[in-house]
Design a protein around this motif. Sequence first.
Motif, mmCIF file in Angstrom:
data_model
loop_
_atom_site.group_PDB
_atom_site.id
_atom_site.type_symbol
_atom_site.label_atom_id
_atom_site.label_comp_id
_atom_site.label_asym_id
_atom_site.label_seq_id
_atom_site.Cartn_x
_atom_site.Cartn_y
_atom_site.Cartn_z
ATOM 1 N N PRO A 54 9.518 -8.981 -5.260
ATOM 2 C CA PRO A 54 9.735 -7.581 -5.635
ATOM 3 C C PRO A 54 8.453 -6.756 -5.561
ATOM 4 C CG PRO A 54 10.512 -9.093 -7.365
ATOM 5 C CD PRO A 54 9.809 -9.924 -6.341
ATOM 6 N N VAL A 55 8.620 -5.465 -5.259
ATOM 7 C CA VAL A 55 7.487 -4.533 -5.273
ATOM 8 C C VAL A 55 7.613 -3.681 -6.525
ATOM 9 C CG1 VAL A 55 6.341 -2.631 -4.067
ATOM 10 C CG2 VAL A 55 7.373 -4.509 -2.745
ATOM 11 N N VAL A 56 6.566 -3.646 -7.337
ATOM 12 C CA VAL A 56 6.608 -2.859 -8.578
ATOM 13 C C VAL A 56 5.568 -1.747 -8.467
ATOM 14 C CG1 VAL A 56 6.289 -2.910 -11.083
ATOM 15 C CG2 VAL A 56 7.335 -4.881 -9.925
ATOM 16 N N ASP A 57 6.041 -0.509 -8.513
ATOM 17 C CA ASP A 57 5.163 0.664 -8.405
ATOM 18 C C ASP A 57 4.931 1.214 -9.811
ATOM 19 O OD1 ASP A 57 3.934 3.066 -7.945
ATOM 20 O OD2 ASP A 57 5.399 3.800 -6.485
ATOM 21 N N ILE A 58 3.681 1.148 -10.284
ATOM 22 C CA ILE A 58 3.421 1.601 -11.659
ATOM 23 C C ILE A 58 2.836 3.023 -11.702
ATOM 24 C CG2 ILE A 58 3.162 -0.735 -12.617
ATOM 25 C CD1 ILE A 58 0.088 -0.217 -12.693
ATOM 26 N N SER A 59 2.848 3.730 -10.551
ATOM 27 C CA SER A 59 2.150 5.028 -10.522
ATOM 28 C C SER A 59 2.716 6.026 -11.528
ATOM 29 C CB SER A 59 2.145 5.622 -9.116
ATOM 30 O OG SER A 59 3.454 5.710 -8.618
ATOM 31 N N LEU A 77 2.174 -5.464 -6.656
ATOM 32 C CA LEU A 77 1.911 -4.327 -7.534
ATOM 33 C C LEU A 77 1.279 -3.188 -6.741
ATOM 34 C CD1 LEU A 77 1.631 -3.310 -10.566
ATOM 35 C CD2 LEU A 77 -0.700 -4.184 -10.429
ATOM 36 N N ILE A 78 1.949 -2.033 -6.746
ATOM 37 C CA ILE A 78 1.370 -0.858 -6.073
ATOM 38 C C ILE A 78 1.297 0.310 -7.065
ATOM 39 C CG2 ILE A 78 2.113 -1.546 -3.742
ATOM 40 C CD1 ILE A 78 4.385 0.533 -3.986
ATOM 41 N N GLY A 79 0.586 1.372 -6.660
ATOM 42 C CA GLY A 79 0.444 2.539 -7.539
ATOM 43 C C GLY A 79 -0.470 2.248 -8.713
ATOM 44 N N HIS A 80 -1.397 1.293 -8.520
ATOM 45 C CA HIS A 80 -2.277 0.879 -9.622
ATOM 46 C C HIS A 80 -3.530 1.757 -9.668
ATOM 47 C CE1 HIS A 80 -4.756 -0.921 -6.557
ATOM 48 N NE2 HIS A 80 -3.654 -1.466 -6.042
ATOM 49 N N THR A 81 -4.460 1.359 -10.543
ATOM 50 C CA THR A 81 -5.605 2.234 -10.843
ATOM 51 C C THR A 81 -6.881 1.884 -10.080
ATOM 52 O OG1 THR A 81 -6.067 0.740 -12.684
ATOM 53 C CG2 THR A 81 -4.809 2.731 -13.186
ATOM 54 N N VAL A 82 -6.861 0.838 -9.278
ATOM 55 C CA VAL A 82 -8.109 0.467 -8.589
ATOM 56 C C VAL A 82 -8.176 1.236 -7.257
ATOM 57 C CG1 VAL A 82 -9.526 -1.417 -7.707
ATOM 58 C CG2 VAL A 82 -8.073 -1.803 -9.705
ATOM 59 N N GLN A 83 -9.267 1.967 -7.099
ATOM 60 C CA GLN A 83 -9.394 2.862 -5.937
ATOM 61 C C GLN A 83 -9.495 2.090 -4.618
ATOM 62 O OE1 GLN A 83 -9.204 6.243 -6.360
ATOM 63 N NE2 GLN A 83 -8.783 5.604 -8.465
ATOM 64 N N THR A 84 -8.854 2.648 -3.580
ATOM 65 C CA THR A 84 -8.877 2.027 -2.256
ATOM 66 C C THR A 84 -10.312 1.834 -1.748
ATOM 67 O OG1 THR A 84 -6.840 3.203 -1.818
ATOM 68 C CG2 THR A 84 -7.937 2.269 0.089
ATOM 69 N N ASP A 85 -11.177 2.828 -1.982
ATOM 70 C CA ASP A 85 -12.571 2.724 -1.511
ATOM 71 C C ASP A 85 -13.278 1.519 -2.121
ATOM 72 O OD1 ASP A 85 -12.188 5.006 -0.227
ATOM 73 O OD2 ASP A 85 -13.605 6.237 -1.390
ATOM 74 N N LEU A 86 -12.996 1.288 -3.402
ATOM 75 C CA LEU A 86 -13.641 0.160 -4.092
ATOM 76 C C LEU A 86 -13.109 -1.169 -3.555
ATOM 77 C CD1 LEU A 86 -15.545 -0.973 -6.223
ATOM 78 C CD2 LEU A 86 -13.748 -0.622 -7.941
ATOM 79 N N ILE A 87 -11.810 -1.204 -3.292
ATOM 80 C CA ILE A 87 -11.233 -2.429 -2.716
ATOM 81 C C ILE A 87 -11.873 -2.699 -1.349
ATOM 82 C CG2 ILE A 87 -9.110 -3.417 -1.744
ATOM 83 C CD1 ILE A 87 -7.577 -2.083 -4.054
#
Length: 357
Positions: free
Chosen positions: A50-55, A85-95
């Motif tokens: 499952p995909v869970v979007d927490i945005s 898990l999508i829509g989370h708080t970790v920024q794409t740039d940091l990843i």
Amino acid sequence: MLEDDDRPARRETVVVRSEFDPGAKERELRAESSSWETSVVVDAEPGDIPVVDISAYVESGSEADLATVAALVNDACETVGFFQLIGHTVQTDLIDSTFDAVRAFHDLPVDEKQQIAMDGADWPLGGVGYLGLRSRKLPSRDRGNLNEAFLIKGQEGIGVDDNQWLADDVLPGFRTTVETYASAVNELALRLLPIYATALGLDPSFFSDAFRDPTWRLRMTHYPPDQFGADDNPGAGAEYGIAPHVDTTFFTLLLQDGPGLTIYSHPRDEWITAPVVEGAYVVNSGELLKHWTNDRYLSVRHFANNDAHVSRYSIPFFYNATASHPMECLPTCCSDDNPPKYPPISYGESQAVAQGE
Ligand SMILES: O=C(O)CCC(=O)C(=O)O
Ligand SMILES: [Fe+2]
């Protein structure tokens, strides 16, 4: 419903601490894992993981959004043991910069990485630093795991300075990036706790005390290319990128930059490959959450291989309660009819069980 006086005495249902033998548990898991047949693997179908979007919840923090995501997480943990898990708080740039830093680390000559080899005689803290290719630990197996990794950890009394770091001039910026990422993923993990508490029918703040000083480990893993299934490789099929195991964790938050993670699907009764979803965390519950929930949440076996012609990198973050916190069966997961199956041990007491961490 039993009357109070008829209730079985608590001591009859709770196993005392001294009965938990972490070494025996490790041996049992290891023996079990060697019996898992892994030769047939199929691609996951949409919906298998499952995909869970927490945005919406991150944005509003509302009770309604919390209840919505909690129901999805509950369903995923009860039936699959994994979700994206999508829509989370970790920024794409940091990843992105963390993956770049991890690639740069593994591009260093092995001699340089061996300067901070894990469990060396001159470093007091175990389980941190560089783990070379074909290591037989994490998980411990007879055959080496075909990956190399750099690990850091934190827990009650252990801070970032207690870890092994390269000398600053070897890879400028590496430590800062890894520390920044470790803070960001710790923050995300903390924000997920109210979702897990709600999923389990508990007050959203239920886990706050237990995670006041979390026990965490960050692993930055490199799976070299072309090591599996190649015709000219006599050992093909005999070794794994990382051998089949279960994680010991409350939950694991994993980033992957390419395919390779394979999980056992209980609903399908077969092994499936976890799709790479850009920017998503692959989240799985582990042994500790399984115990704490009295087996309500799954701790699912998984492994990874890299069949691709390019290197694969993955960055799992293993998250656990404060090392000394006793994890007594959660009140919503046991009853007179469903007594606790496990003793109320702490993560510290169960640490010999290190299948995947
Ligand atoms: O690299 C992966 O996809 C899986 C890694 C893993 O399961 C672990 O390190 O525990
Ligand atoms: Fe794992």
